[in-house]
Design a protein around this motif. Sequence first.
Motif, PDB file in Angstrom:
ATOM      1  N   GLN A  11      -2.395 -12.795  65.080  1.00 19.83           N
ATOM      2  CA  GLN A  11      -3.029 -11.578  65.604  1.00 19.83           C
ATOM      3  C   GLN A  11      -2.648 -11.351  67.060  1.00 19.83           C
ATOM      4  N   ARG A  12      -2.618 -12.424  67.842  1.00 16.67           N
ATOM      5  CA  ARG A  12      -2.200 -12.297  69.236  1.00 16.67           C
ATOM      6  C   ARG A  12      -0.745 -11.839  69.308  1.00 16.67           C
ATOM      7  N   PHE A  13       0.111 -12.385  68.458  1.00 10.46           N
ATOM      8  CA  PHE A  13       1.515 -11.968  68.428  1.00 10.46           C
ATOM      9  C   PHE A  13       1.621 -10.467  68.145  1.00 10.46           C
ATOM     10  N   ARG A  14       0.860  -9.973  67.166  1.00 10.50           N
ATOM     11  CA  ARG A  14       0.881  -8.540  66.846  1.00 10.50           C
ATOM     12  C   ARG A  14       0.354  -7.711  68.014  1.00 10.50           C
ATOM     13  N   SER A  15      -0.684  -8.212  68.673  1.00 11.30           N
ATOM     14  CA  SER A  15      -1.225  -7.493  69.829  1.00 11.30           C
ATOM     15  C   SER A  15      -0.180  -7.341  70.925  1.00 11.30           C
ATOM     16  N   TYR A  16       0.554  -8.409  71.186  1.00  5.27           N
ATOM     17  CA  TYR A  16       1.603  -8.339  72.206  1.00  5.27           C
ATOM     18  C   TYR A  16       2.680  -7.340  71.824  1.00  5.27           C
ATOM     19  N   SER A  17       3.037  -7.278  70.550  1.00  7.97           N
ATOM     20  CA  SER A  17       4.048  -6.310  70.118  1.00  7.97           C
ATOM     21  C   SER A  17       3.553  -4.890  70.378  1.00  7.97           C
ATOM     22  N   LEU A  18       2.315  -4.613  70.007  1.00 12.95           N
ATOM     23  CA  LEU A  18       1.745  -3.284  70.250  1.00 12.95           C
ATOM     24  C   LEU A  18       1.645  -2.984  71.739  1.00 12.95           C
ATOM     25  N   LEU A  19       1.186  -3.944  72.484  1.00  8.73           N
ATOM     26  CA  LEU A  19       1.040  -3.790  73.929  1.00  8.73           C
ATOM     27  C   LEU A  19       2.392  -3.535  74.581  1.00  8.73           C
ATOM     28  N   PHE A  20       3.374  -4.303  74.198  1.00  8.95           N
ATOM     29  CA  PHE A  20       4.684  -4.193  74.825  1.00  8.95           C
ATOM     30  C   PHE A  20       5.352  -2.858  74.507  1.00  8.95           C
ATOM     31  N   GLY A  41       6.374  -8.533  83.545  1.00  4.98           N
ATOM     32  CA  GLY A  41       7.540  -9.286  83.104  1.00  4.98           C
ATOM     33  C   GLY A  41       7.386 -10.780  83.289  1.00  4.98           C
ATOM     34  N   GLU A  42       6.774 -11.188  84.394  1.00  2.00           N
ATOM     35  CA  GLU A  42       6.542 -12.626  84.620  1.00  2.00           C
ATOM     36  C   GLU A  42       5.570 -13.194  83.580  1.00  2.00           C
ATOM     37  N   HIS A  43       4.555 -12.416  83.225  1.00  3.99           N
ATOM     38  CA  HIS A  43       3.653 -12.841  82.142  1.00  3.99           C
ATOM     39  C   HIS A  43       4.431 -12.997  80.849  1.00  3.99           C
ATOM     40  N   MET A  44       5.282 -12.033  80.553  1.00  9.25           N
ATOM     41  CA  MET A  44       6.061 -12.083  79.312  1.00  9.25           C
ATOM     42  C   MET A  44       6.995 -13.291  79.288  1.00  9.25           C
ATOM     43  N   TRP A  45       7.597 -13.606  80.424  1.00  3.95           N
ATOM     44  CA  TRP A  45       8.461 -14.789  80.508  1.00  3.95           C
ATOM     45  C   TRP A  45       7.666 -16.043  80.133  1.00  3.95           C
ATOM     46  N   ALA A  50       6.257 -20.242  76.364  1.00  2.00           N
ATOM     47  CA  ALA A  50       5.228 -21.052  75.699  1.00  2.00           C
ATOM     48  C   ALA A  50       5.408 -21.016  74.185  1.00  2.00           C
ATOM     49  N   ARG A  51       5.665 -19.840  73.647  1.00  2.16           N
ATOM     50  CA  ARG A  51       5.896 -19.757  72.199  1.00  2.16           C
ATOM     51  C   ARG A  51       7.064 -20.642  71.786  1.00  2.16           C
ATOM     52  N   GLU A  52       8.159 -20.535  72.526  1.00  2.00           N
ATOM     53  CA  GLU A  52       9.342 -21.338  72.202  1.00  2.00           C
ATOM     54  C   GLU A  52       9.054 -22.825  72.347  1.00  2.00           C
ATOM     55  N   SER A  53       8.345 -23.185  73.401  1.00  2.00           N
ATOM     56  CA  SER A  53       8.054 -24.592  73.670  1.00  2.00           C
ATOM     57  C   SER A  53       7.074 -25.181  72.662  1.00  2.00           C
ATOM     58  N   TYR A  54       6.025 -24.433  72.330  1.00  2.00           N
ATOM     59  CA  TYR A  54       5.067 -24.928  71.339  1.00  2.00           C
ATOM     60  C   TYR A  54       5.678 -24.966  69.948  1.00  2.00           C
ATOM     61  N   THR A  55       6.553 -24.013  69.636  1.00  2.00           N
ATOM     62  CA  THR A  55       7.235 -24.040  68.344  1.00  2.00           C
ATOM     63  C   THR A  55       8.101 -25.289  68.234  1.00  2.00           C
ATOM     64  N   ARG A  56       8.858 -25.579  69.275  1.00  8.02           N
ATOM     65  CA  ARG A  56       9.680 -26.798  69.297  1.00  8.02           C
ATOM     66  C   ARG A  56       8.796 -28.043  69.181  1.00  8.02           C
ATOM     67  N   ALA A  82      13.017 -11.284  72.467  1.00  9.05           N
ATOM     68  CA  ALA A  82      12.489 -12.647  72.569  1.00  9.05           C
ATOM     69  C   ALA A  82      11.078 -12.745  71.984  1.00  9.05           C
ATOM     70  N   LEU A  83      10.260 -11.717  72.173  1.00 12.23           N
ATOM     71  CA  LEU A  83       8.924 -11.713  71.562  1.00 12.23           C
ATOM     72  C   LEU A  83       9.041 -11.734  70.040  1.00 12.23           C
ATOM     73  N   ASP A  84       9.913 -10.888  69.509  1.00 13.49           N
ATOM     74  CA  ASP A  84      10.101 -10.830  68.055  1.00 13.49           C
ATOM     75  C   ASP A  84      10.685 -12.139  67.526  1.00 13.49           C
ATOM     76  N   ASP A  85      11.721 -12.635  68.198  1.00 14.82           N
ATOM     77  CA  ASP A  85      12.366 -13.876  67.759  1.00 14.82           C
ATOM     78  C   ASP A  85      11.404 -15.060  67.801  1.00 14.82           C
ATOM     79  N   SER A  86      10.603 -15.133  68.872  1.00 15.52           N
ATOM     80  CA  SER A  86       9.684 -16.269  68.999  1.00 15.52           C
ATOM     81  C   SER A  86       8.587 -16.218  67.936  1.00 15.52           C
ATOM     82  N   SER A  87       8.198 -15.035  67.536  1.00 11.29           N
ATOM     83  CA  SER A  87       7.216 -14.898  66.461  1.00 11.29           C
ATOM     84  C   SER A  87       7.804 -15.396  65.133  1.00 11.29           C
ATOM     85  N   ARG A  88       9.031 -14.981  64.835  1.00 11.93           N
ATOM     86  CA  ARG A  88       9.685 -15.442  63.598  1.00 11.93           C
ATOM     87  C   ARG A  88       9.928 -16.950  63.622  1.00 11.93           C
ATOM     88  N   SER A  89      10.351 -17.468  64.767  1.00 17.41           N
ATOM     89  CA  SER A  89      10.607 -18.910  64.879  1.00 17.41           C
ATOM     90  C   SER A  89       9.333 -19.715  64.662  1.00 17.41           C
TER      91      SER A  89
END
Length: 140
Positions: A11-20, A41-45, A50-56, A82-89
């Motif tokens: 749900q948070r991932f979807r919220s970010y997509s809508l927000l972005f 942009g710094e928040h998005m970075w 974090a998504r990439e790091s927690y996924t790993r 990167a938001l889309d890719d990190s969600s799929r990953s």
Amino acid sequence: MRDTVVKNIRQRFRSYSLLFEQIAEDSLTLQLPVAMSKSVGEHMWCIVGARESYTRALLNGKWDGFACSLKSDSNYSEIKKALDDSSRSFDDALAAVKVWTEERDDLLVHLLEHETMHEGQLIRHLYALGETVPSSIKWA
């Protein structure tokens, strides 16, 4: 409980997509005139990293440090991808994990906390910039 945490992360991932999708590209670099303000942009970075790091970490079964693939915190299309890719990953990693441990469950909770914290910060930031926030976003 794990299913509930994963549902809320998604749900948070979807919220970010809508927000972005509603953020103007020139708003990515705007900061508020307050101490320690980060730009959108710094928040998005940080969110992408974090998504990439927690996924790993989920795949490895333990935390192994923070890293972000984004080269820029002001390139709209790079951040969107990167938001889309990190969600799929993340979804791919969930499917790949066969043995769930307490440490992996803790990693999920930490990711949810991180996503939620930044979402609240971004909503406040965008309102302060005079931007709109989709009404479908839980915290708006």
